[in-house]
Design an enzyme around this catalytic site. Structure first.
Site, PDB file in Angstrom:
ATOM      1  N   ASP A   1      -1.148   4.968  -0.499  1.00  0.00           N
ATOM      2  CA  ASP A   1      -1.510   3.625   0.361  1.00  0.00           C
ATOM      3  C   ASP A   1      -1.937   2.509   0.234  1.00  0.00           C
ATOM      4  OD1 ASP A   1      -3.791   2.609  -1.139  1.00  0.00           O
ATOM      5  OD2 ASP A   1      -4.874   4.023  -0.622  1.00  0.00           O
TER       6      ASP A   1
ATOM      7  N   THR B   1     -17.275   2.073   0.068  1.00  0.00           N
ATOM      8  CA  THR B   1     -17.607   2.014  -1.028  1.00  0.00           C
ATOM      9  C   THR B   1     -16.610   0.241  -1.333  1.00  0.00           C
ATOM     10  OG1 THR B   1     -15.166   2.500  -1.394  1.00  0.00           O
ATOM     11  CG2 THR B   1     -16.424   4.238  -1.751  1.00  0.00           C
TER      12      THR B   1
ATOM     13  N   GLU C   1      -8.866  10.947   3.789  1.00  0.00           N
ATOM     14  CA  GLU C   1      -8.885  12.837   3.337  1.00  0.00           C
ATOM     15  C   GLU C   1      -9.796  13.439   4.539  1.00  0.00           C
ATOM     16  OE1 GLU C   1      -8.620   9.959   1.234  1.00  0.00           O
ATOM     17  OE2 GLU C   1      -6.527  10.206   1.355  1.00  0.00           O
TER      18      GLU C   1
ATOM     19  N   ASN D   1      -4.273   0.953  -7.804  1.00  0.00           N
ATOM     20  CA  ASN D   1      -5.265   1.943  -6.978  1.00  0.00           C
ATOM     21  C   ASN D   1      -6.141   0.658  -6.191  1.00  0.00           C
ATOM     22  OD1 ASN D   1      -7.144   3.535  -5.687  1.00  0.00           O
ATOM     23  ND2 ASN D   1      -5.943   4.794  -6.653  1.00  0.00           N
ATOM     24  N   TRP D   2      -7.217   0.857  -6.857  1.00  0.00           N
ATOM     25  CA  TRP D   2      -8.339  -0.389  -6.330  1.00  0.00           C
ATOM     26  C   TRP D   2      -8.282  -1.041  -7.382  1.00  0.00           C
ATOM     27  CZ3 TRP D   2     -13.092  -1.956  -8.432  1.00  0.00           C
ATOM     28  CH2 TRP D   2     -12.610  -0.782 -10.042  1.00  0.00           C
TER      29      TRP D   2
ATOM     30  N   ASP E   1       0.858  10.075  -0.184  1.00  0.00           N
ATOM     31  CA  ASP E   1      -0.377   9.174  -0.118  1.00  0.00           C
ATOM     32  C   ASP E   1      -0.832   7.923  -0.376  1.00  0.00           C
ATOM     33  OD1 ASP E   1      -3.464   9.197  -0.289  1.00  0.00           O
ATOM     34  OD2 ASP E   1      -3.588  10.369  -2.602  1.00  0.00           O
TER      35      ASP E   1
END
Lengths: 190, 595
Positions: B332, B201, B219, B430-431, B330
């Site tokens: 990350d 992605t 995942e 997050n991203w 989770d």
């Protein structure tokens, strides 16, 4: 909107059988009046399974599984009858992530003898689209015929589901069905 | 006769006009001058061409800072839509009912290069105050194959430029080089394998004639990696696994007897950064799998949840810094590591900054991987009391324990099978990328202020199946989730400001000398004062902002561009935390603003 306490399963199942009749009568009244089943109900149901995005949670094979969406139950391992499946799809399952797919459920169409107010925090989410009772029956027939009771997903089943050139099914090929495309799909020159 | 000849003349004229237009358009796309060839020299010196945006993260250090200031705090209130363009790519596939837009446009000499979620690349001519599509390259991504193992949406975060090529990824695992002038695919190479649960992605990072690729799939039981492809020979130069193989350093941090490491996760789906001074790539590494059943994988689980420094030439690991050992949440650490130099007592300090899913922002000495400072940037953290000031590890971390419990009463575990945790598993951050203003030394974090509920599923080896979720539980969303833009003063490591927003920040941030730009999934694009974070301008796009803004110039004029189209993980898995966003429709549109 997600609920802490699951709808008690035993009570749910009991209710389900009591309500099933009631519900399908209402659904029939609300949706298309009783129609002759289409000549190929299973294919129509497969189309519904895709278009209503059942596969988004239960996967194409119906096994569901954990993951980011919590756990969609396995329809392969389900014990539900056709009527119970119809009821779950129409009304969703209160207190879980299983959405309802009948237009007007918990409003004009009572589910589990509840309206939105009664359901309160137990109100299941709304499906991405509404299905007519004929479509709900079709998807239930499809689940009964092709998913319920089936073992591990197979290549043949997958190809039948997708009938496309996608490589989505390759992973189900047995060793004998695999030429050497395991390496081919990895690309050359590494 | 008269009439018909008049008609003929008309026809002739319009033919001529059309021909002239065709010539003009060929001319405008033809110049393959050296100035249009992207070289390492240009990538290293993007400050010399401030009107262009050549890197995914603007520069190798991921500053996402533009020196352009035609649009500034005094006039930003006059910013208006200059033009828009509808894109495609919202089709569903696999478990996804639709795609979304998470990309950062690349701008070079008045042309924009953008992607949609399925990896189509669009070259858009932005000259003359409007956008015209020059070409579209559709990679014909295998939607069901890839979409069935994309945990978090039909996403593609953009392209990179090299030579006369546009370099891009597809969700189904390919690296594609497209001729910049013609839009024809020059070559493609398979880098990741959706049969193993791997998808791509992120945008490629170009370093010295190599495209660096990261992978998603923690995942789905992948073993993560970062791979470098030579852009001339199209061969793999190196591939470094983010989880050590048997016997390699770090393998001792996987203490189980199930060979958990082989499916241990450690994705790398956010584009990393590059420090040319030391030829070092710094890349964020994702969560271990199964996500929530950490007793399945006793040990610290290196290099999951770490910042990892690699030698760019060989891919060899230089150092690592792990944020959440034996992660049960989770949390990350895939986020970009922002490279900044700040004055220190003994000369400039070379830092790598990372805003983690776990709610803490970290500064690491990027010459050796040592902790410098860390602080919570979210309002609510329940999983730890804080970081050890020396090591930066969570205070409750016990190196003698193989399964970490942190604050055990809230931590998902085999003895705490259902729990509420803050931040929730989306973060934190997050991203969506941060931005850094090197003049003000302020670092801006797009924040998800969240808690959620986790249910644990005890995993056993027989549950590990190709292309099936390997999460050891799952989240649900009983709590409302909001957001903020939080600014950190990098010289002190303290919070300098917080602008709260009704919705989580799912887009990321652009910094300019006296402004920052950001958006909301409810549709607003906004400009804030760089110091006070006061809102100075806002426009509602009518879609969901799920991508970062950027800025460029063409014909001497400054524009701000942003892709709009809510997709990604949020509207499938987390929407219950933001019920108002249920009404946001899928969409796919480029907005370009100017004064």
């Amino acid at each position: 909107m997600m609920i802490f306490d699951r709808f008690p399963v035993a009570a749910g199942t009991l209710l389900a059988s009591v309500v099933a009749l009631n519900f399908s009568m209402l659904a029939a009244a609300y949706g298309q009046s009783a129609q002759a089943p289409t000549s190929d109900p299973t294919n129509a149901g497969k189309a519904v399974f895709g278009k209503a995005n059942c596969m988004g949670c239960h996967k194409w094979h119906g096994n569901g599984g954990g993951g980011y969406g919590g756990d969609a139950l396995s329809l392969r391992k389900t014990d539900l009858t056709r009527d119970q499946i119809i009821e779950v799809v129409g009304c969703g399952r209160p207190g879980t992530g299983m959405p309802f797919f009948t237009r007007g459920a918990y409003d004009e169409v009572k589910c589990h003898d509840m309206n939105r107010q009664d359901a309160g925090a137990q109100m299941p989410p709304e499906g991405g689209m509404f299905l007519r009772s004929k479509d709900i029956e079709a998807v239930a027939d499809y689940v009964i015929a092709h998913i319920k009771g089936a073992g591990e997903p197979t290549y043949a089943e997958c190809i039948a589901f997708f009938s496309s050139s996608s490589r989505v099914c390759d992973v189900y090929k047995t060793q004998a069905q695999k030429p050497d495309d395991a390496t081919a799909s990895r690309g050359k020159g590494q | 006769m008269e009439r018909s000849s008049g008609h003929t003349r008309m026809l002739m004229r319009s033919c001529l006009l059309a021909a002239a237009a065709a010539v003009a358009s060929v001319m405008s796309t033809l110049p393959v001058s050296a100035a249009d060839e992207v070289s390492q020299e240009r990538l290293l010196n993007v400050d010399k061409e401030p009107g262009n945006w050549l890197h995914h993260h603007q520069n190798y250090s991921a500053h996402r800072f533009s020196t352009l200031k035609e649009v500034n705090r005094d006039n930003v209130k006059n910013l208006k839509v200059a033009w828009t363009m509808h894109l495609g790519g919202i089709e569903g596939g696999g478990i996804w009912s639709h795609g979304g837009l998470e990309g950062t446009p690349i701008a070079e000499n008045g042309f924009l290069y953008v992607t949609d979620g399925w990896g189509s690349v669009y070259k858009i001519d932005a000259h003359g105050g409007r956008g015209a599509l020059v070409w579209k390259m559709d990679p014909k991504t295998d939607r069901d194959w890839a979409g069935a193992v994309a945990c978090c949406g039909v996403d593609n975060r953009g392209v990179a430029l090299w030579g006369n090529l546009v370099i891009s990824h597809t969700l189904d695992g390919r690296l594609i080089a497209t001729n910049k002038e013609t839009g024809q695919v020059a070559w493609q190479r398979t880098v990741a394998d959706p049969d193993k649960g791997e998808v791509i992605t992120g945008a490629p990072l170009i370093v010295k004639n190599m495209a660096i690729t990261g992978v998603a799939g923690a995942e789905y039981g992948i073993r993560g990696w970062i791979a470098a492809t030579d852009l001339s020979t199209q061969k793999e130069v190196w591939r470094t696994h983010t989880i050590p193989g048997k016997g390699e350093p770090g393998s001792e941090t996987w203490k189980d007897s199930n060979n958990a490491a082989a499916a241990g996760g450690g994705s790398t789906w956010v584009t990393g950064t590059y420090d040319p001074a030391t030829d070092t790539i710094v890349w964020g590494i994702g969560n271990p799998g199964p996500d929530w059943d950490n007793a399945y994988r006793p040990g610290d689980n290196l290099y999951t949840d770490s910042s990892l420094a690699l030698d760019a030439t060989t891919g060899k690991i230089k150092w690592h810094y792990q944020h959440t050992p034996n992660d049960p949440y989770d949390y990350d650490s895939v986020a970009e590591n922002v490279l900044v130099d700040v004055p220190g007592p003994s000369g400039p300090r070379k830092l790598a900054l990372e805003a983690d899913r776990n709610g803490f922002a970290y500064a690491i000495d990027r010459t050796n991987g040592k902790f410098v400072w860390g602080l919570p940037f979210v309002k609510k953290v329940t999983w730890t009391k804080g970081l050890d000031p020396e090591s930066g590890k969570p205070i409750e971390y016990d190196p003698n324990k193989s399964v970490q419990a942190y604050i055990a009463s809230v931590t998902p575990s085999r003895t705490n099978m259902e729990t509420h945790i803050c931040p929730g598993n989306m973060g934190g951050k997050n991203w969506p990328p941060t931005a850094y203003n090197p003049d003000l030394k302020l670092w801006y974090i797009p924040v998800i202020e969240s808690c959620n509920r986790i249910k644990v599923e005890v995993m056993t080896p027989d549950k590990l199946k190709p292309r099936e979720f390997w999460t050891g539980g799952g989240p649900s969303q009983p709590f409302k989730i909001t957001g903020s833009v939080t600014a950190i003063d990098v010289t002190t490591g303290k919070i300098a400001g917080k602008m709260e927003t009704p919705f989580p920040n799912l887009g990321g941030i652009l910094a300019t000398p006296d402004l920052i730009f950001t958006g909301q999934p409810s549709g607003e694009v906004m400009a804030l004062d760089a110091k006070s974070l006061q809102k100075l301008w806002e426009f509602n796009t009518g879609g969901g902002v799920n991508a970062p803004p950027m800025t460029f110039t063409v014909d001497g004029k400054q524009y701000v561009a942003i892709l709009v189209g809510l997709g990604g993980a949020w509207d499938k898995w987390f929407i219950d935390a933001t019920p108002e966003l249920k009404k946001i429709q899928p969409g796919s549109m480029l907005y370009v603003f100017a004064l």
